[in-house]
Write an enzyme that holds these catalytic residues in place. Structure first.
Site, PDB file in Angstrom:
ATOM      1  N   GLN A 169       3.277  -9.720   2.809  1.00  0.00           N
ATOM      2  CA  GLN A 169       3.507  -9.158   1.483  1.00  0.00           C
ATOM      3  C   GLN A 169       4.858  -9.603   0.918  1.00  0.00           C
ATOM      4  O   GLN A 169       4.994  -9.863  -0.278  1.00  0.00           O
ATOM      5  CB  GLN A 169       3.410  -7.638   1.561  1.00  0.00           C
ATOM      6  CG  GLN A 169       2.010  -7.172   1.951  1.00  0.00           C
ATOM      7  CD  GLN A 169       1.985  -5.742   2.460  1.00  0.00           C
ATOM      8  OE1 GLN A 169       2.971  -5.231   2.964  1.00  0.00           O
ATOM      9  NE2 GLN A 169       0.829  -5.106   2.351  1.00  0.00           N
TER      10      GLN A 169
ATOM     11  N   CYS B 122       0.810  -1.211   0.000  1.00  0.00           N
ATOM     12  CA  CYS B 122       0.000   0.000   0.000  1.00  0.00           C
ATOM     13  C   CYS B 122       0.850   1.271   0.000  1.00  0.00           C
ATOM     14  O   CYS B 122       0.390   2.319  -0.428  1.00  0.00           O
ATOM     15  CB  CYS B 122      -0.900   0.032   1.227  1.00  0.00           C
ATOM     16  SG  CYS B 122      -2.194  -1.204   1.175  1.00  0.00           S
TER      17      CYS B 122
END
Length: 579
Positions: free
Chosen positions: A120, A50
């Site tokens: 991630q 993000c």
């Protein structure tokens, strides 16, 4: 080792640039493939979250690598290289290792100490392995970064230094009031039904909201999340699912709304938010000097889109709970909020949604046409700065935004998507409080650092040194193997010659002679090969492999074939480990 990383993050770039450069899943795949096809790169991996986009590669030339990776990032992000270059940072060799290990420990996160980045990193490694773009170096690097991250969270109190983005965002909305007291009895709208939205819904339920409405492009996924929330233990929340075209109506009833979708356009425009709070405040919705113009006139410039179309899953914010849960011995406050609410079901739901169809996502605009002359100048400047100081400075504190006096908000909005879901012009609306990635970055820049951060930094430093030593030692292993293979061939050839000269030797005699010759060769090679491995592991020891090849006149192709065989074995082992 020639590890290079080129990237941008919330520390180096304004959110407006970062969100424009956000990569879709397809763009990441194409970027990996094009990087591997480029001449300077032998391996490649993309870490896209993000608040960061980073391209890792094993390169044979520094300047050529910086030029190629920078150009590829610009082409696939759609942001021109001349515009992107001022926000790019470069790390090389040990500095690149230190950077990734710091990221894995949460030291480089928007909220220091958060742990979703481990999931991630795991996803980035899995993608590179699946596409066969990760070789020995990147496999070792990303696997080790996961171990370093887990060690930091298990051996220190780094979790106390930070929280999940959801919890931190809600704290910013509550403006100093305890989140539980602020949220109690409120009506909440959650837009999206993927991993981040699931975490937001569960956190709101635990905080004591009275009602949660889940809106998603695919209704059955929203219904599944609502079912999980209704069945959760320890809460009295009432949850229900609605289609996306019901968002404008539900927004008029909501006290707080959280949005995190994979849409490439706005989910909530300033006009739709203004319409939702019209009549709920005692004065015009558009603030002060802006009252003479529409809210959209102050928008961020991104293409507005209807709340009912173009909204995908949460691929744009891939904080995968199942990946985090799979990291043994790991826990952060954000996930602790989920723990009491049928955690296994919630994680299964998040994984199911995140692997769902993303066909509704709008295609990204074609890459900007690059100016070769400007690009060349930008690349030279970037490479020169990185070569001089080791990296391009990353720290960039967002400029403060002056807040004019305004009435207490009747609608609180939390935008956790990248690119953003909610028009930035909403900041100007009276009766509305918006917290998004940009304001979270500003708030976290001034957040106090826990004492445990120093312990984590020492862990990172130790692990970087250990990783460097292991890589240097591994670099000489193919040369040592090739030397021993050559010695074995010499022994075999001499024994064959002996058989021709002394054909009358029986098997026992021949075996004794063979063993004696082998022992002599092994003893002669033992001390130098052990010592050269020790020397190679020390800083500056990379030249010992070259010296060994020169002294024994080893065939470079033989050494290279040994190295390729080891890489193939390692890659197969890593793929098997993840299956």
């Amino acid at each position: 080792m020639s590890l290079l990383v080129v990237g941008l993050s919330h520390r180096s770039s304004p959110v407006s640039v970062l969100e424009r450069a956000a990569l879709t899943t397809d763009s990441q795949v194409k970027l990996l493939q094009d990087t591997l096809a480029a001449e300077p790169a032998a391996e490649a991996a993309v870490l896209a979250t993000c608040n960061r986009i980073e391209l890792y590669a094993d390169v044979d030339k520094f300047h050529a690598g910086v030029a190629e990776l920078s150009t590829l990032l610009a082409q696939h992000s759609g942001v021109g290289l001349e515009e992107l270059t001022p926000y790019l940072y470069v790390h090389y060799e040990d500095r690149a290792v230190h950077h990734l290990f710091s990221v894995a420990c949460g030291l480089d996160s928007m909220v220091v100490g958060e742990g979703q980045v481990l999931g991630q990193i795991k996803d980035a490694l899995a993608t590179s392995q699946e596409l066969h773009t990760a070789g020995r170096l990147l496999n070792d690097l990303f696997q080790q970064s996961l171990r370093v991250g887990k060690r930091a969270h298990s051996e220190t109190g780094i979790d106390r230094a930070g929280q999940s983005l959801v919890t931190f965002g809600l704290e910013q909305l509550s403006s100093g009031t305890a989140v539980d007291a602020w949220a109690k009895g409120k009506r909440a709208l959650v837009i999206g039904a993927g991993s981040m939205s699931s975490l937001a819904a569960a956190t709101l339920a635990r905080a004591g909201v009275a009602e949660i409405v889940i809106a998603n492009r695919t209704l059955d996924r929203a219904e599944r999340l609502a079912e999980i929330l209704n069945e959760g233990n320890g809460t009295d929340v009432s949850a229900r699912a609605v289609p996306m075209d019901s968002v404008p109506l539900e927004l008029t009833r909501a006290d707080v709304a959280v949005s995190c979708t994979g849409a490439t356009g706005l989910v909530l425009t300033a006009e739709s938010v203004a319409a939702a709070v019209e009549g709920r405040v005692g004065e015009p919705v558009v603030h002060g000097a802006d009252s003479g113009r529409t809210a959209s006139g102050a928008s961020s410039g991104r293409t507005a889109m209807s709340a009912a179309t173009g909204v995908g899953t949460d691929d744009g914010c891939p904080l995968d709970l199942s990946s985090v849960q799979g990291t043994a011995g790991f826990s952060v406050l954000g996930e602790a909020a989920v723990a009491g609410m049928a955690a296994a079901e919630l994680e299964q739901h998040a994984a199911w949604v995140d692997k769902g169809d993303a066909a509704g996502r709008a295609p990204r605009a074609a890459a900007a046409v690059l100016d070769p002359q400007a690009d060349a100048e930008a690349i030279v400047a970037l490479a020169a700065a990185a070569a001089t100081v080791g990296r391009v400075p990353e720290r960039r504190k967002p400029e403060p935004v002056a807040e004019a006096p305004r009435p207490a908000p009747v609608l609180a909005l939390l935008d956790l998507a990248m690119p953003r879901d909610i028009d930035a012009a909403v900041h100007r609306l009276l009766g509305v409080r918006l917290v998004d990635i940009e304001s979270l970055a500003e708030a976290s820049a001034d957040a106090p650092m826990a004492a445990d951060v120093d312990l984590v930094r020492r862990i990172v430093a130790d692990e970087v040194a250990a990783f460097g030593a292991a890589q240097r030692a591994a670099h000489i292993t193919p040369t040592v193997v090739a030397l021993r293979t050559m010695a074995a061939d010499v022994v075999a050839n001499e024994i064959a010659r002996l058989d021709g000269r002394l054909p009358g030797l029986d098997e026992k005699q021949r075996g004794e002679i063979t063993q004696t010759v082998r022992r002599v060769v092994d003893k002669l090679l033992h001390a130098p090969t052990v010592r050269v491995k020790q020397l190679a592991a020390e800083p500056g020891g990379a030249g010992y492999a070259d010296a060994l090849r020169t002294l024994f006149d080893l065939d470079p192709e033989t050494v290279a074939s040994v190295s390729r065989a080891e890489n193939n074995t390692e890659n197969a082992k890593n793929r098997g480990r993840d299956e």
